[in-house]
Motif scaffolding. Structure first.
Motif: not given
Ligand code: 5GP
Length: 202
Positions: A156-180
């Motif tokens: 319920t706190f997630a909307p207070k963050y700057d970005y939300i990354i869904v960790n469904d597939a590890l590789e995608d989540a990691v590359s989303d992190f670097f993109a952010v």
């Protein structure tokens, strides 16, 4: 000019795969994960000074009183806290410091360090999160239930963050992190020193 590192809050409910994500991210030398202090007991395979500084309640409270923490919070009957000594010396060296902390601590960092980047790692669903915790098998059923309930609340706190990354597939989540992080490095708000330097040397 040496650019200071960026303080990055990385929160994820238990079972979101944040450990595996962090292991990938930390292969990049521009990033370092702060080692927190905690009063919980080490799990099998955890090492003092590597995963956490495992300390007593008494020592934790003394270090809070001595002003050694950037933030601290209670979570599932234990204290957890970020030591200033794990953060500022590295930011000064230009290293991006990741705080792997829960939501109460994240909100405190938002207040005391408004420039911090807050990233929330979400599971694809609460059912998947429970399944992952059972699969990990490091906690009793009672603790798993406690953690799933805590995770639900944390979401319920997630909307207070700057970005939300869904960790469904590890590789995608990691590359989303670097993109952010990359997008944030290019954010005009953090480039005024660079622009001034260019103008001065024109
Ligand atoms: P665990 O017991 O699974 O290692 O961690 C439990 C929770 O405490 C996780 O959500 C983790 O992010 C959080 N945590 C770990 N270190 C800190 C810290 O220094 N400060 C705060 N506020 N939370 C922390």
């Amino acid at each position: 000019m040496k650019t200071k590192g960026r303080l990055i809050v990385f929160s994820a409910p238990s079972g979101c795969g944040k450990g595996t994500m962090l292991a990938e991210i930390l292969k990049d030398e521009q990033f370092r994960c702060s080692v927190s202090a905690t009063t919980r007991k080490p799990r099998e395979g955890e090492t003092d000074g590597v995963n956490y500084y495992f300390i007593t309640n008494e020592e934790f409270e003394k270090r809070v009183a001595d002003g050694e923490f950037l933030e601290h919070a209670g979570y599932c009957d234990h204290y957890y806290g970020t030591l200033l000594s794990e953060v500022d010396p590295y930011l000064e060296k230009g290293i991006n410091v990741i705080l792997e902390i829960e939501v109460q601590g994240a909100m405190k960092v938002r207040e005391s360090r408004p420039d911090a980047l807050l990233v929330f790692i979400a599971p694809p669903s609460v059912q998947e999160l429970s399944r992952r915790l059972h699969k990990r098998g490091t906690e009793s059923e009672e603790v798993i239930e406690q953690r799933v309930a805590a995770s639900y609340k944390e979401l319920t706190f997630a909307p207070k963050y700057d970005y939300i990354i869904v960790n469904d597939a590890l590789e995608d989540a990691v590359s989303d992190f670097f993109a952010v992080v990359r997008a944030e490095q290019l954010n005009a708000k953090f480039q005024s020193e660079f622009i001034n330097e260019v103008l001065e040397n024109a």
